[in-house]
Design a protein around this motif. Sequence first.
Motif, PDB file in Angstrom:
ATOM      1  N   PRO A 119      -4.761  -3.237   0.748  1.00  0.00           N
ATOM      2  CA  PRO A 119      -3.710  -3.792  -0.114  1.00  0.00           C
ATOM      3  C   PRO A 119      -3.787  -3.257  -1.543  1.00  0.00           C
ATOM      4  CG  PRO A 119      -4.671  -5.511   1.242  1.00  0.00           C
ATOM      5  CD  PRO A 119      -5.502  -4.294   1.463  1.00  0.00           C
ATOM      6  N   THR A 120      -2.628  -2.929  -2.093  1.00  0.00           N
ATOM      7  CA  THR A 120      -2.459  -2.394  -3.460  1.00  0.00           C
ATOM      8  C   THR A 120      -3.167  -1.061  -3.652  1.00  0.00           C
ATOM      9  OG1 THR A 120      -4.393  -3.458  -4.478  1.00  0.00           O
ATOM     10  CG2 THR A 120      -2.350  -4.761  -4.323  1.00  0.00           C
ATOM     11  N   HIS A 121      -3.556  -0.401  -2.568  1.00  0.00           N
ATOM     12  CA  HIS A 121      -4.296   0.861  -2.672  1.00  0.00           C
ATOM     13  C   HIS A 121      -3.386   2.036  -2.350  1.00  0.00           C
ATOM     14  CE1 HIS A 121      -7.070   3.935  -0.729  1.00  0.00           C
ATOM     15  NE2 HIS A 121      -7.401   3.939  -2.000  1.00  0.00           N
ATOM     16  N   THR A 122      -3.545   3.141  -3.077  1.00  0.00           N
ATOM     17  CA  THR A 122      -2.814   4.377  -2.789  1.00  0.00           C
ATOM     18  C   THR A 122      -3.811   5.452  -2.363  1.00  0.00           C
ATOM     19  OG1 THR A 122      -1.051   3.892  -4.374  1.00  0.00           O
ATOM     20  CG2 THR A 122      -1.317   6.183  -3.714  1.00  0.00           C
ATOM     21  N   ALA A 123      -3.665   5.939  -1.142  1.00  0.00           N
ATOM     22  CA  ALA A 123      -4.529   7.001  -0.625  1.00  0.00           C
ATOM     23  C   ALA A 123      -3.780   8.336  -0.692  1.00  0.00           C
ATOM     24  CB  ALA A 123      -4.949   6.695   0.808  1.00  0.00           C
ATOM     25  N   SER A 158       0.845  -1.194   0.000  1.00  0.00           N
ATOM     26  CA  SER A 158       0.000   0.000   0.000  1.00  0.00           C
ATOM     27  C   SER A 158       0.880   1.244   0.000  1.00  0.00           C
ATOM     28  CB  SER A 158      -0.912   0.011   1.229  1.00  0.00           C
ATOM     29  OG  SER A 158      -1.714  -1.150   1.270  1.00  0.00           O
ATOM     30  N   ALA A 159       0.272   2.393  -0.315  1.00  0.00           N
ATOM     31  CA  ALA A 159       1.039   3.635  -0.378  1.00  0.00           C
ATOM     32  C   ALA A 159       0.147   4.811  -0.018  1.00  0.00           C
ATOM     33  CB  ALA A 159       1.644   3.837  -1.762  1.00  0.00           C
ATOM     34  N   ILE A 160       0.793   5.913   0.418  1.00  0.00           N
ATOM     35  CA  ILE A 160       0.090   7.164   0.705  1.00  0.00           C
ATOM     36  C   ILE A 160       0.837   8.293   0.000  1.00  0.00           C
ATOM     37  CG2 ILE A 160      -0.548   8.851   2.469  1.00  0.00           C
ATOM     38  CD1 ILE A 160      -0.901   6.564   4.424  1.00  0.00           C
TER      39      ILE A 160
END
Length: 298
Positions: free
Chosen positions: A282-286, A213-215
């Motif tokens: 998972p695999t999500h970018t906020a 995941s990423a921000i």
Amino acid sequence: MHIHTHYDNLQVPYTATDAEIRQAYRRLSRKYHPDLNPDPDAHRIMQLINRAYDVLSDPRKRAEHDFWIEAQRRRRMQEELGIPTTLPHAKRRNPPAHYSSSQHYAADGSASNPQKLVLIGLIIISLILLGLVAWQGTSWFTKSKEPQLVSTQVIINPDDKQPVDVHAMNAETANTPPATSYVRPTHAPNGSPLPTESGYVSNYAQITGSGNSAINVENIRNTSDVFAQLYEKQSGQLMRTFFIEERNEFLLKDLDSGEYFVRYHQLDTGEYFDSESVTVSPTHTATIYLQRSNAPQP
């Protein structure tokens, strides 16, 4: 014939990429943000810049704006050539079954001469419009490679069509000193030097998760460099420590799923703020947005 659009207000070509649009927004914000520019017109100009960025940075809104531009060009071209914007439906008598019902026919079943002329005229107009779009895109692409002011004449809001003359403003503010005497600190609280550009600060623990995941921490709407730290909300665990330049952004990768927030230090005023929290899967970018409107922390 020229139609003033959000592309004009942001000084980008119609073919501009998302990165070029963000870069133009940052450049114009540095010059016309009311916190940095004392001129009374700066607030209105910044509103136009913000509106243009809001439309062009959103794929759906940008597509709608492009459709509106094309419709306006087609309508104006038809008016200049004396072609009606709506075509009357001619009476038809037993048209051949293999033709579309939208065609018009003479009494003998063939397309009438006036209808042929209108169709030919529309084809010519379409070719002219395609040429104008190509020429306009090339012209703006060339201009976008050079430093420019928001406008050499006026800025017009496509929503209300109200012009703002910025000739005098550009002349008066050309030699205006910065609104503040802010000097970026050179070191973080732990004594480590701050990076010269957005990035992680050395000698702080940077916890990497096993997830993907990423921000994206966006400081584009902020007029100050920030010293920031990412926390896991439930446990209060400090995860990352980093620095972001004003009008910039930084991507935090390799995070586990969870809820996070950013506590950041405005380096120009010394204030501390907490961002809104976001949840990543998972695999999500906020995205977390940093700006002065958040309530300061004690």
